[in-house]
Design a protein around this motif. Structure first.
Motif, PDB file in Angstrom:
ATOM      1  N   ALA A   1      53.772 -17.177   0.488  1.00 41.90           N
ATOM      2  CA  ALA A   1      52.381 -16.867   0.824  1.00 41.90           C
ATOM      3  C   ALA A   1      51.998 -17.524   2.143  1.00 41.90           C
ATOM      4  N   GLU A   2      52.417 -18.781   2.302  1.00 39.38           N
ATOM      5  CA  GLU A   2      52.100 -19.517   3.537  1.00 39.38           C
ATOM      6  C   GLU A   2      52.653 -18.798   4.761  1.00 39.38           C
ATOM      7  N   SER A   3      53.930 -18.387   4.663  1.00 31.24           N
ATOM      8  CA  SER A   3      54.531 -17.796   5.855  1.00 31.24           C
ATOM      9  C   SER A   3      53.978 -16.400   6.103  1.00 31.24           C
ATOM     10  N   ALA A   4      53.607 -15.675   5.034  1.00 30.18           N
ATOM     11  CA  ALA A   4      52.996 -14.361   5.248  1.00 30.18           C
ATOM     12  C   ALA A   4      51.691 -14.531   6.026  1.00 30.18           C
ATOM     13  N   ARG A   5      50.929 -15.548   5.663  1.00 31.01           N
ATOM     14  CA  ARG A   5      49.654 -15.771   6.363  1.00 31.01           C
ATOM     15  C   ARG A   5      49.881 -16.222   7.799  1.00 31.01           C
ATOM     16  N   ALA A   6      50.818 -17.175   7.979  1.00 28.10           N
ATOM     17  CA  ALA A   6      51.069 -17.679   9.328  1.00 28.10           C
ATOM     18  C   ALA A   6      51.540 -16.548  10.230  1.00 28.10           C
ATOM     19  N   ASN A   7      52.420 -15.699   9.690  1.00 28.28           N
ATOM     20  CA  ASN A   7      52.904 -14.562  10.465  1.00 28.28           C
ATOM     21  C   ASN A   7      51.748 -13.636  10.812  1.00 28.28           C
ATOM     22  N   GLY A   8      50.860 -13.394   9.845  1.00 24.89           N
ATOM     23  CA  GLY A   8      49.720 -12.513  10.100  1.00 24.89           C
ATOM     24  C   GLY A   8      48.884 -13.031  11.248  1.00 24.89           C
ATOM     25  N   SER A   9      48.649 -14.336  11.247  1.00 27.00           N
ATOM     26  CA  SER A   9      47.752 -14.846  12.272  1.00 27.00           C
ATOM     27  C   SER A   9      48.410 -14.827  13.647  1.00 27.00           C
ATOM     28  N   ILE A  10      49.710 -15.134  13.720  1.00 27.98           N
ATOM     29  CA  ILE A  10      50.398 -15.078  15.021  1.00 27.98           C
ATOM     30  C   ILE A  10      50.555 -13.640  15.494  1.00 27.98           C
ATOM     31  N   MET A  11      51.022 -12.776  14.584  1.00 19.53           N
ATOM     32  CA  MET A  11      51.336 -11.414  14.996  1.00 19.53           C
ATOM     33  C   MET A  11      50.097 -10.589  15.332  1.00 19.53           C
TER      34      MET A  11
END
Lengths: 171, 427
Positions: free
Chosen positions: B270-280
């Motif tokens: 979940a953490e990495s999905a969110r981090a990816n969303g914010s960067i991408m």
């Protein structure tokens, strides 16, 4: 109102869950393909298309899930130096701008999705609509989240990127 | 003219706390409505075009790797190793901070996440041991800067993708400047520690036995870098796949040592999905904005202007160094790479500068911008997490700027530092 809240929570859970699933799926798929290429000697050609497809969805789902937890990154150095009154005004204005931008993204996203029906991907022959749809769908989620934040700040509850924190403190 | 309008709108929106991604989108829409006959559907199409690319998949993979490292206790083991290696030096904990930044920053690759992690793990201990809080904060953001330069870094991936340079070469190229930068930071820490009398954490150097023991503990963590670079070098997997393979590798080790549970895996996902969303999302928005600049032919103007100033690569590199640091202060580093690389690449090619060398320099500059007031993102994060005021932070970070400045100059004007290792990569 209760119905609205249930719906809101449902969407939140859904977008969180789908994001996690998409993440797990592309990690496993990429590893499987390394295995296929290096050990079996024949990689699956379709993996590339599918992973990229999931990746776009993962990005948009994550981008809406992040609103609830960390929030999208923004530069708050100017706002922090304003008086509470001005801070509230700018937060209303900036929320409005976000909502208008999202509305535009949804609108033009829908047009692109409809147009994309005839454009097919090279290997699997999937219509691009399936990828394009991620923008209007996830931007609608975001519109809903930011809409609620905007509504809260209009009612003077303070602008809240951290919805969960606020909910807990209310209880 | 309308490009300028879009720029001004974007900066104004940044100023009033509109999230960066939406500010860039809004500015792109303003341009479309003000100056284009074309439908704004183009914006969405460019945004999708910015995301549906295989190399960029490395971003979610390496974000995931970063979270997994923390959940599987590898961070903790590397911390112990960093302490054994550097605890006897003057300013022991501060040196540990730098070494940990290098050990962790390598694999995880995102400056922000590293800064957050070190803030949580080391800053409280440093304050307890009598270090001033602003010093600890400044040092943490300085050692987090090692993350983007040491391979694999997200910035390197994005640059490689936008400029069509081999990502494997960029990874290897970052190694030399990254190590040099680590050493320079350690010297800077030593200087401050001598001035203020910061004590070592241990009385004498750790014995061979102890170092060996800590290295065995951190063995799997240390092997990560070898696995990533070796796997890419020998064509077992692509830089993108390297991220996914190492995620699984860490999970297997985490489960084997019983340090992580399924709940941890879920939170990491979940953490990495969110981090990816914010960067991408920022990257997608920047791809839309970059399209405007291409359409308006800004790249040609920039090339002409830069070539007009001087045709010498030395002058060009100096100008670009200053420009990039300033840009990095105001703009998110990844967004800046997407927007600026296409503008600068023609000049880089004309002057015969190696794109790998240029890329490393660019990432270095933008990262320095990110720890610099008034708008550096890493700086904000560390200041927020450690509750340090920006003014105090600024006073403490000066010695590290000297270290960065020297490393940057060496990196810029001595290309072999990055290129010797880079050319060892075949692709």
């Amino acid at each position: 109102m209760q119905l609205l809240r249930t719906f809101y929570d449902l969407i939140r859970k859904l977008d969180n869950f789908l994001g996690m699933a998409a993440m797990a799926f592309i990690v496993l798929l990429a590893c499987a393909n390394v295995f296929m290429r290096y050990v079996m000697g024949s990689p699956w050609g379709w993996v590339e298309e599918v992973t990229v497809f999931i990746f776009v969805w993962l990005t948009m789902l994550g981008a809406s899930a992040v609103i609830h937890v960390e929030g999208h990154c923004s530069i708050d150095v100017m706002v922090l130096r304003m008086s509470p009154r001005w801070r509230r005004i700018t937060s209303i204005v900036s929320d409005l701008i976000v909502l208008v931008t999202l509305a535009l993204l949804i609108w033009f996203g829908i047009i692109l999705t409809i147009k994309g029906q005839t454009k097919l991907t090279p290997i699997l022959g999937l219509p691009y609509s399936y990828i394009d749809a991620s923008i209007p769908v996830c931007c609608s989620f975001m519109f809903m989240y930011y809409g609620r934040m905007f509504w809260n700040s209009l009612r003077g509850k303070g602008n809240t990127t951290e919805l969960d924190v606020q909910e807990e403190s209310q209880q | 003219m309308s490009v300028l309008l879009a720029f001004i709108v974007m900066l104004a929106l940044f100023g009033i706390n509109v999230p960066v991604a939406f500010a860039i989108c809004a500015a792109t829409f303003v341009y479309f409505f003000a100056a284009q006959d074309m439908s704004a559907v183009m914006v969405i199409q460019r945004m999708i075009g910015g995301a549906d690319n295989l190399p960029l998949l490395a971003i979610p993979f390496f974000m995931m790797l970063g979270s997994i490292l923390n959940y599987t206790g590898m961070t903790q083991r590397l911390l112990i190793l960093a302490d054994t290696l550097s605890g006897h030096l003057r300013g022991g904990l501060a040196q540990t901070n730098v070494v940990l930044g290098a050990l962790i920053g390598g694999p995880s690759g995102a400056g922000l996440a590293d800064a957050a992690m070190i803030c949580k793990v080391l800053v409280p201990e440093m304050t307890k041991a009598g270090y001033s809080r602003p010093f600890a904060a400044a040092l943490t953001s300085a050692s987090a800067l090692l993350g983007p330069i040491l391979p694999p870094g997200i910035g390197l991936i994005i640059y490689g993708f936008v400029s069509d340079t081999s990502i494997g070469k960029l990874f290897m190229g970052g190694l030399g400047p990254g190590i040099l930068c680590t050493l320079a930071l350690m010297v800077a820490v030593d200087w401050v520690a001598r001035k203020r009398g910061y004590k070592p954490t241990r009385t004498k150097m750790a014995g061979i036995g102890e170092i060996a023991k800590a290295s065995v503990g951190a063995f799997w963590g240390l092997m990560l870098m070898v696995l990533i670079l070796g796997g890419i070098r020998y064509g077992i997997f692509t830089p993108t796949e390297a991220g996914a393979v190492t995620c699984i590798y860490c999970l297997i080790i985490g489960f084997a040592y019983r340090e992580c549970t399924w709940a941890d895996v879920k939170s990491a996902l979940a953490e990495s999905a969110r981090a990816n969303g914010s960067i991408m999302l920022i990257l997608m928005a920047s791809a839309g904005f970059a399209w405007i600049l291409t359409w308006e032919g800004v790249a040609t103007d920039v090339t002409e202007m830069l070539m007009g100033v001087s045709a010498s690569p030395v002058v060009f590199l100096l100008i670009v160094n200053v420009l990039l640091i300033v840009v990095g202060m105001f703009l998110d580093g990844n967004a800046a790479i997407v927007v600026l690389t296409p503008l600068l690449m023609p000049t880089v090619r004309t002057l015969g500068i190696d794109p790998v060398h240029f890329g490393i320099m660019m990432i270095f500059n933008l990262s320095i911008g990110a720890i610099t007031p008034p708008f550096g993102t890493t700086m904000f994060l560390t200041c927020n997490l450690t509750k340090v005021k920006v003014d105090e932070y600024m006073r403490e970070i000066a010695p590290f700027y000297v270290a960065f400045g020297l490393t940057l100059m060496v990196t810029t004007f001595y290309p072999p530092l990055s290129l010797v290792l880079a050319n060892w990569m075949p692709v």
